[in-house]
Design an enzyme around this catalytic site. Structure first.
Site, PDB file in Angstrom:
ATOM      1  N   GLU A 259      56.142  35.866  44.962  1.00 22.16           N
ATOM      2  CA  GLU A 259      55.537  36.812  44.027  1.00 22.16           C
ATOM      3  C   GLU A 259      54.012  35.688  43.700  1.00 22.16           C
ATOM      4  O   GLU A 259      54.129  34.680  43.902  1.00 22.16           O
ATOM      5  CB  GLU A 259      56.031  36.764  42.432  1.00 22.16           C
ATOM      6  CG  GLU A 259      57.256  37.556  42.406  1.00 22.16           C
ATOM      7  CD  GLU A 259      58.089  37.430  41.248  1.00 22.16           C
ATOM      8  OE1 GLU A 259      59.137  37.995  41.347  1.00 22.16           O
ATOM      9  OE2 GLU A 259      57.624  36.720  40.365  1.00 22.16           O
ATOM     10  N   LYS A 261      51.318  33.747  42.154  1.00 19.99           N
ATOM     11  CA  LYS A 261      51.231  32.727  40.840  1.00 19.99           C
ATOM     12  C   LYS A 261      49.798  32.800  40.474  1.00 19.99           C
ATOM     13  O   LYS A 261      48.805  32.531  40.913  1.00 19.99           O
ATOM     14  CB  LYS A 261      51.517  31.123  41.492  1.00 19.99           C
ATOM     15  CG  LYS A 261      51.486  30.105  40.430  1.00 19.99           C
ATOM     16  CD  LYS A 261      51.740  28.810  40.627  1.00 19.99           C
ATOM     17  CE  LYS A 261      52.114  28.136  39.443  1.00 19.99           C
ATOM     18  NZ  LYS A 261      50.779  28.145  38.321  1.00 19.99           N
ATOM     19  N   ARG A 266      51.255  33.044  30.231  1.00 19.83           N
ATOM     20  CA  ARG A 266      52.368  33.363  30.225  1.00 19.83           C
ATOM     21  C   ARG A 266      52.490  34.351  29.108  1.00 19.83           C
ATOM     22  O   ARG A 266      52.058  33.960  27.922  1.00 19.83           O
ATOM     23  CB  ARG A 266      53.434  32.504  30.299  1.00 19.83           C
ATOM     24  CG  ARG A 266      53.925  31.983  31.417  1.00 19.83           C
ATOM     25  CD  ARG A 266      54.624  32.672  32.596  1.00 19.83           C
ATOM     26  NE  ARG A 266      56.212  33.113  32.041  1.00 19.83           N
ATOM     27  CZ  ARG A 266      56.866  31.842  32.546  1.00 19.83           C
ATOM     28  NH1 ARG A 266      56.673  31.043  33.163  1.00 19.83           N
ATOM     29  NH2 ARG A 266      58.144  32.312  32.526  1.00 19.83           N
ATOM     30  N   ARG A 281      53.381  31.423  25.393  1.00 14.83           N
ATOM     31  CA  ARG A 281      54.299  30.451  26.066  1.00 14.83           C
ATOM     32  C   ARG A 281      55.028  29.550  25.167  1.00 14.83           C
ATOM     33  O   ARG A 281      56.018  29.257  24.996  1.00 14.83           O
ATOM     34  CB  ARG A 281      53.560  29.784  27.017  1.00 14.83           C
ATOM     35  CG  ARG A 281      54.513  28.646  27.774  1.00 14.83           C
ATOM     36  CD  ARG A 281      53.629  28.208  29.165  1.00 14.83           C
ATOM     37  NE  ARG A 281      54.466  27.268  29.904  1.00 14.83           N
ATOM     38  CZ  ARG A 281      54.583  27.074  31.044  1.00 14.83           C
ATOM     39  NH1 ARG A 281      53.704  28.003  31.911  1.00 14.83           N
ATOM     40  NH2 ARG A 281      55.712  26.109  31.754  1.00 14.83           N
ATOM     41  N   GLU A 310      52.432  37.335  32.876  1.00 11.02           N
ATOM     42  CA  GLU A 310      51.449  36.517  32.890  1.00 11.02           C
ATOM     43  C   GLU A 310      50.016  37.458  32.743  1.00 11.02           C
ATOM     44  O   GLU A 310      49.924  38.728  33.130  1.00 11.02           O
ATOM     45  CB  GLU A 310      51.044  35.861  34.097  1.00 11.02           C
ATOM     46  CG  GLU A 310      50.233  34.815  33.745  1.00 11.02           C
ATOM     47  CD  GLU A 310      50.603  33.520  34.571  1.00 11.02           C
ATOM     48  OE1 GLU A 310      49.710  32.398  34.309  1.00 11.02           O
ATOM     49  OE2 GLU A 310      51.927  33.340  34.506  1.00 11.02           O
ATOM     50  N   PHE A 349      56.566  40.244  35.627  1.00 10.15           N
ATOM     51  CA  PHE A 349      57.533  39.994  36.698  1.00 10.15           C
ATOM     52  C   PHE A 349      59.317  39.662  36.573  1.00 10.15           C
ATOM     53  O   PHE A 349      59.897  39.428  37.337  1.00 10.15           O
ATOM     54  CB  PHE A 349      57.112  38.643  37.439  1.00 10.15           C
ATOM     55  CG  PHE A 349      56.704  37.470  36.524  1.00 10.15           C
ATOM     56  CD1 PHE A 349      57.465  36.605  35.857  1.00 10.15           C
ATOM     57  CD2 PHE A 349      55.209  37.319  36.434  1.00 10.15           C
ATOM     58  CE1 PHE A 349      57.075  35.620  35.149  1.00 10.15           C
ATOM     59  CE2 PHE A 349      54.946  36.175  35.486  1.00 10.15           C
ATOM     60  CZ  PHE A 349      55.696  35.429  34.869  1.00 10.15           C
ATOM     61  N   LYS A 426      57.192  26.687  42.609  1.00 12.14           N
ATOM     62  CA  LYS A 426      55.620  26.975  42.970  1.00 12.14           C
ATOM     63  C   LYS A 426      54.830  26.340  43.945  1.00 12.14           C
ATOM     64  O   LYS A 426      55.296  25.138  44.291  1.00 12.14           O
ATOM     65  CB  LYS A 426      55.034  26.663  41.407  1.00 12.14           C
ATOM     66  CG  LYS A 426      55.197  25.222  40.983  1.00 12.14           C
ATOM     67  CD  LYS A 426      54.593  24.926  39.615  1.00 12.14           C
ATOM     68  CE  LYS A 426      54.744  23.639  39.014  1.00 12.14           C
ATOM     69  NZ  LYS A 426      54.349  23.155  37.588  1.00 12.14           N
TER      70      LYS A 426
END
Length: 559
Positions: A259, A261, A266, A281, A310, A349, A426
């Site tokens: 996916e 980044k 967030r 977040r 996000e 997501f 990541k």
């Protein structure tokens, strides 16, 4: 339980170096507490006051604490600050200072020195519920006179306690108890105290985000812990990622979900039939700051949901830097005008809850299918592949679109709130970075003499305590140094010469070229060529890099 008894337990824990002995001590206490005391004791001994999901925050800093202590002792504010600077620990300093507490004057409105000593709100000993009522009153104080109201409550607390109680009450007000009872130890103490499996305690904590309530369930038994569900408008911690490579991740897991980044912030979106809420977040309620995101997500689903995603800022179809997004998240006033200035787009997501069903234990592949069926827009693109070349192409597409890189996710993995592990990896091309807490600084020189010039940074050890890892002095513009100074100037808890120490709260993202072993810092490591990247005010200190992760990075780098 009286506050003095609580303080004595804290004192015992502070003297214990062994983790198992600490767990045994706390586990032995828990069954003796009633249902009012148990959740308070669990939170307090962990250095917390309110559940992580709660919107209540104390909202006090060191300066307010200094003012309150000055009011109740025979001395000046400078005396109080001097004692704290000398000992380098707010708790120990307050304990010593309270031995010089002013004596109450005779009759109503009696005076000692220049300050009126107020009548005690609690003429008898404090118990934990009474302390919690005062904490709640501090957190709920609002309006123009809020600081004075908070000050009054703190003063009343310190007027009616012993020096030993003062040591731990002061640290608790700063939410830094310094006794080593982090989440992991507390989880194991609850499990041992009530004879249940630690994994059940951990899972329940992930779902309801409050170890105090988990302890109540654990007393009831394993079945109560098993029957825990995520709740709407009780935000849970967000699942975290660690760094890795495309080839290594596919080799270890086969096909993975890739996916984009995003370089955004967030969010966690909660929707029921009657209301919607948006959380950052750090689990702060940002619903009123982002009405456009609420509208976009409400129009994308008619279901009761909890979504993970996000937000990014865009201009002319291209994403803008992370700091642009934060300008919207921080906004309390002039929301509509800022909405016109900065356009935000949500990308969803993951889904944690759907129409009454908790989904975190389902594999990612099943959660994704439910997400796509529940949403008609704003679902982030995803590629599932075991071909490194195909994933590399997807990675390049993300970079070309202006994003940070990609995330690789294990398709069979559950959603584990607050956990950083190998299920989410990541991938980004920039220099290696770490998110670290700012715990100290040195004053600058020359034209930067009125700002902090270099900063002491810490990761968190196995107990959740902060351990120094590096200093950083490069990468700051003059404007950024001014912003950092404004954020830190009221967090100073000790000062000696050019060095200051801070109440932890601010997180920096730091770039570096290499991790080295070093005797100069308590962590045993140091960063080579550290450089400030940005402030991570979307992250709390609980989310900074762990010492275990630093060790793993060092080992991988050596390979």
């Amino acid at each position: 339980m009286q506050l003095l008894e609580f303080a004595r337990y804290c004192e015992q824990l502070e003297k214990i170096s062994g983790r198992l002995e600490m767990i045994d001590l706390v586990a032995g206490v828990l069954p003796s507490l009633d249902d009012r005391e148990l959740p308070l004791f669990v939170r307090f001994i962990s250095g917390r006051i309110f559940p992580d999901w709660s919107p209540l925050k104390l909202g006090i800093g060191p300066n307010l604490l200094y003012d309150a202590i000055t009011f109740v002792v025979d001395g000046t504010r400078e005396d109080v600050i001097g004692e704290i600077n000398r000992l380098g620990d707010v708790g120990l300093a307050v304990e010593k200072i309270l031995t010089r507490k002013k004596i109450e004057g005779s009759g109503a409105g009696g005076r000692t020195g220049t300050a009126t000593i107020q009548q005690s709100l609690f003429p008898q000993d404090f118990d934990l519920p009474a302390v919690f009522r005062e904490f709640t009153a501090i957190a709920e104080a609002g309006g123009k006179s809020s600081q004075q109201a908070k000050l009054s409550h703190i003063q009343n607390l310190f007027q009616n306690i012993t020096p030993l109680e003062g040591r731990y009450l002061a640290r608790l007000l700063m939410e830094d108890l310094r006794i080593g009872m982090g989440e992991g130890n507390m989880r194991d103490a609850i499990a041992r105290g009530f004879g249940v499996e630690p994994s059940l305690v951990e899972h329940a904590y992930q779902a309801i985000n409050d170890l105090g309530e988990v302890a109540i369930l654990a007393r009831t038994g394993a079945r109560a812990l098993e029957d825990v569900h995520i709740r709407l408008f009780h935000p849970v911690k967000m699942m975290l990622a660690q760094q890795g490579t495309i080839g290594e991740t596919i080799r270890d897991n086969g096909a993975v979900a890739a996916e984009f980044k995003y370089d955004g912030s967030r969010f966690q979106f909660h929707r029921s039939k009657d209301a919607s809420g948006l959380y950052s977040r750090k689990l702060e309620d940002v619903t009123t700051a982002l009405p456009d995101i609420i509208e976009a997500l409400e129009s994308a689903t008619g279901h009761d949901v909890i979504l993970d995603g996000e937000v990014i800022a865009v201009r002319d179809g291209k994403p803008l830097p992370f700091q642009t997004v934060l300008r919207r998240f921080r906004r309390k006033y002039g929301v509509e005008s800022m909405r016109e200035e900065i356009r935000l787009i949500p990308h969803v997501f993951d889904i944690l809850y759907l129409d009454g069903e908790t989904l975190i234990d389902l594999p990612l592949s099943e959660r994704r299918a439910k997400l796509e069926s529940a949403m008609n827009a704003h679902v982030a693109p995803q590629l599932v592949s075991d071909d490194p070349a195909e994933v590399e192409t997807f990675y390049q597409q993300a970079l070309d679109a202006g994003h940070e890189g990609i995330m690789l996710k294990v398709v069979a993995s559950p959603y584990t709130p607050g956990v950083r592990g190998k299920n989410w990896i990541k991938i980004k091309p920039s220099v290696d970075t770490l998110d670290l807490a700012v715990i100290g600084a040195d004053w600058g020189e020359g034209k930067r003499a009125h700002y902090f010039g270099s900063f002491l940074l810490a990761c968190q050890d196995e107990q959740g305590d902060l351990t120094p890892l590096s200093k950083v002095a490069t990468g700051f513009s003059d404007e950024q140094l001014g912003e950092v100074f404004d954020l830190l100037k009221d967090r100073v808890i000790a000062s000696q010469g050019k060095e200051v120490s801070f109440e932890p709260g601010l997180v920096f993202e730091i770039g570096y070229s290499e991790i080295q072993k070093s005797p100069n810092y308590e962590s045993g490591f140091a960063l080579r060529f550290p450089r400030f990247i940005r402030i991570r005010d979307d992250k709390s200190v609980d989310e900074i890099e762990t010492l275990d992760s630093v060790r793993e990075r060092y080992r991988n780098q050596s390979k």
